[in-house]
Design an enzyme around this catalytic site. Sequence first.
Site, PDB file in Angstrom:
ATOM      1  N   GLY A  13      -8.322  11.391   3.774  1.00 16.86           N
ATOM      2  CA  GLY A  13      -8.088  10.817   5.098  1.00 16.86           C
ATOM      3  C   GLY A  13      -9.344  10.639   5.939  1.00 16.86           C
ATOM      4  O   GLY A  13      -9.259  10.622   7.167  1.00 16.86           O
ATOM      5  N   ASN A  15     -11.163   7.919   6.215  1.00 22.58           N
ATOM      6  CA  ASN A  15     -11.045   6.631   6.927  1.00 22.58           C
ATOM      7  C   ASN A  15     -10.053   6.742   8.081  1.00 22.58           C
ATOM      8  O   ASN A  15     -10.274   6.183   9.154  1.00 22.58           O
ATOM      9  CB  ASN A  15     -10.626   5.521   5.956  1.00 22.58           C
ATOM     10  CG  ASN A  15     -11.823   4.951   5.219  1.00 22.58           C
ATOM     11  OD1 ASN A  15     -12.689   4.322   5.823  1.00 22.58           O
ATOM     12  ND2 ASN A  15     -11.888   5.176   3.924  1.00 22.58           N
ATOM     13  N   MET A  91      -2.562   4.976  -2.043  1.00 19.89           N
ATOM     14  CA  MET A  91      -2.680   4.615  -3.460  1.00 19.89           C
ATOM     15  C   MET A  91      -1.345   4.263  -4.119  1.00 19.89           C
ATOM     16  O   MET A  91      -1.118   4.617  -5.275  1.00 19.89           O
ATOM     17  CB  MET A  91      -3.378   5.760  -4.225  1.00 19.89           C
ATOM     18  CG  MET A  91      -4.769   6.108  -3.701  1.00 19.89           C
ATOM     19  SD  MET A  91      -5.911   4.708  -3.689  1.00 19.89           S
ATOM     20  CE  MET A  91      -6.309   4.633  -5.430  1.00 19.89           C
ATOM     21  N   LEU A  94       2.691  -1.702  -3.314  1.00 18.56           N
ATOM     22  CA  LEU A  94       3.838  -2.011  -2.455  1.00 18.56           C
ATOM     23  C   LEU A  94       4.558  -3.265  -2.966  1.00 18.56           C
ATOM     24  O   LEU A  94       3.914  -4.185  -3.475  1.00 18.56           O
ATOM     25  CB  LEU A  94       3.346  -2.231  -1.022  1.00 18.56           C
ATOM     26  CG  LEU A  94       2.680  -0.991  -0.396  1.00 18.56           C
ATOM     27  CD1 LEU A  94       1.931  -1.367   0.880  1.00 18.56           C
ATOM     28  CD2 LEU A  94       3.716   0.093  -0.115  1.00 18.56           C
ATOM     29  N   ASN A 108      -5.755  -3.333   5.076  1.00 17.10           N
ATOM     30  CA  ASN A 108      -6.156  -2.409   4.004  1.00 17.10           C
ATOM     31  C   ASN A 108      -7.674  -2.388   3.928  1.00 17.10           C
ATOM     32  O   ASN A 108      -8.330  -3.385   4.236  1.00 17.10           O
ATOM     33  CB  ASN A 108      -5.590  -2.895   2.665  1.00 17.10           C
ATOM     34  CG  ASN A 108      -5.968  -1.972   1.509  1.00 17.10           C
ATOM     35  OD1 ASN A 108      -5.917  -0.742   1.637  1.00 17.10           O
ATOM     36  ND2 ASN A 108      -6.356  -2.540   0.384  1.00 17.10           N
ATOM     37  N   HIS A 110     -10.668  -1.849   1.095  1.00 16.88           N
ATOM     38  CA  HIS A 110     -10.866  -1.828  -0.353  1.00 16.88           C
ATOM     39  C   HIS A 110     -12.358  -1.648  -0.636  1.00 16.88           C
ATOM     40  O   HIS A 110     -13.183  -2.351  -0.033  1.00 16.88           O
ATOM     41  CB  HIS A 110     -10.358  -3.131  -0.974  1.00 16.88           C
ATOM     42  CG  HIS A 110     -10.505  -3.161  -2.459  1.00 16.88           C
ATOM     43  ND1 HIS A 110      -9.667  -2.451  -3.291  1.00 16.88           N
ATOM     44  CD2 HIS A 110     -11.411  -3.770  -3.262  1.00 16.88           C
ATOM     45  CE1 HIS A 110     -10.052  -2.647  -4.546  1.00 16.88           C
ATOM     46  NE2 HIS A 110     -11.106  -3.436  -4.560  1.00 16.88           N
ATOM     47  N   GLU A 144      -0.575 -10.728  -2.596  1.00 19.64           N
ATOM     48  CA  GLU A 144      -1.571 -10.747  -3.666  1.00 19.64           C
ATOM     49  C   GLU A 144      -2.356  -9.439  -3.629  1.00 19.64           C
ATOM     50  O   GLU A 144      -2.904  -9.077  -2.573  1.00 19.64           O
ATOM     51  CB  GLU A 144      -2.508 -11.928  -3.396  1.00 19.64           C
ATOM     52  CG  GLU A 144      -3.419 -12.272  -4.532  1.00 19.64           C
ATOM     53  CD  GLU A 144      -4.396 -13.387  -4.118  1.00 19.64           C
ATOM     54  OE1 GLU A 144      -5.303 -13.666  -4.895  1.00 19.64           O
ATOM     55  OE2 GLU A 144      -4.250 -13.928  -3.008  1.00 19.64           O
TER      56      GLU A 144
HETATM   57  C1  GRF Z   1     -11.868   5.126   0.194  1.00 20.31           C
HETATM   58  O1  GRF Z   1     -13.017   4.940  -0.585  1.00 20.31           O
HETATM   59  C2  GRF Z   1     -11.045   3.880   0.133  1.00 20.31           C
HETATM   60  O2  GRF Z   1     -11.768   2.707   0.172  1.00 20.31           O
HETATM   61  C3  GRF Z   1     -10.413   4.080  -1.208  1.00 20.31           C
HETATM   62  O3  GRF Z   1     -10.039   5.446  -1.217  1.00 20.31           O
HETATM   63  C4  GRF Z   1     -10.946   6.151  -0.427  1.00 20.31           C
HETATM   64  C5  GRF Z   1     -10.163   6.898   0.598  1.00 20.31           C
HETATM   65  O4  GRF Z   1     -10.883   7.928   1.162  1.00 20.31           O
HETATM   66  N1  GRF Z   1      -9.398   3.168  -1.496  1.00 20.31           N
HETATM   67  P1  GRF Z   1     -10.291   8.691   2.419  1.00 20.31           P
HETATM   68  O5  GRF Z   1      -8.919   9.232   2.029  1.00 20.31           O
HETATM   69  O6  GRF Z   1     -10.211   7.727   3.552  1.00 20.31           O
HETATM   70  O7  GRF Z   1     -11.262   9.807   2.669  1.00 20.31           O
END
Ligand code: GRF
Length: 198
Positions: A13, A15, A91, A94, A108, A110, A144
């Site tokens: 978490g 981000n 992860m 959907l 999202n 990526h 997509e």
């Molecule tokens: C990030 O690198 C994101 O881009 C990827 O998973 C990671 C998530 O990290 N899809 P966090 O849970 O936000 O620390």
Amino acid sequence: MKKRVAILISGGGSNMEALVQDMDKTHPAEPVLVLSNTPDAGGLSKAEARGIPNVCVDHRPFKGDRVAFEAELTKALELAAPDIICLAGFMRILTPEFIERWQGKMLNIHPSILPLFRGLHTHKRALEAGMAVHGCTVHEVTGELDGGPILGQAVIPVKENDTESDLAERLLVQEHRLYPAVLRKFAAGDRTPITLFP
Ligand code: GRF
């Protein structure tokens, strides 16, 4: 009125924390829910510590029945009534129906310069391709996979002898800059893309 933001996570978490930290008094949005599909996601306790309503909808009891799992997700989301949903390291794939329900409201992040390297193992694939730059993308979610209009991208140089984990570590720093910057604009109704360079 501030826009209501729900953040969907599966892991640490970081981000989610970057988004939440940025949502101060001046921000056009506020966090109303952190939702994880796994009970051991570190992000849940981080949300709790910040006083943000948080919930786990564990996907495992649904044993691959995505529709039933998503019905529970939708219940939790509809209670929180978000204007915007941020997938932040969420992860689960959907279904088109779920995406349609939140179309135009779901973002999202990526870890690649889309449309390059959709899907998993992006750092490894960037190294294998001999890329001189790598990066991350925030995009609107459409049917997509890792597609949808691009709202922002940040790039980093690939250095000699970089490993997958070097790239992941340096890119995460940029993810934490990019996602909040995009959300701030998006919540204010501005969808023009942001570009960030190191
Ligand atoms: C990030 O690198 C994101 O881009 C990827 O998973 C990671 C998530 O990290 N899809 P966090 O849970 O936000 O620390």
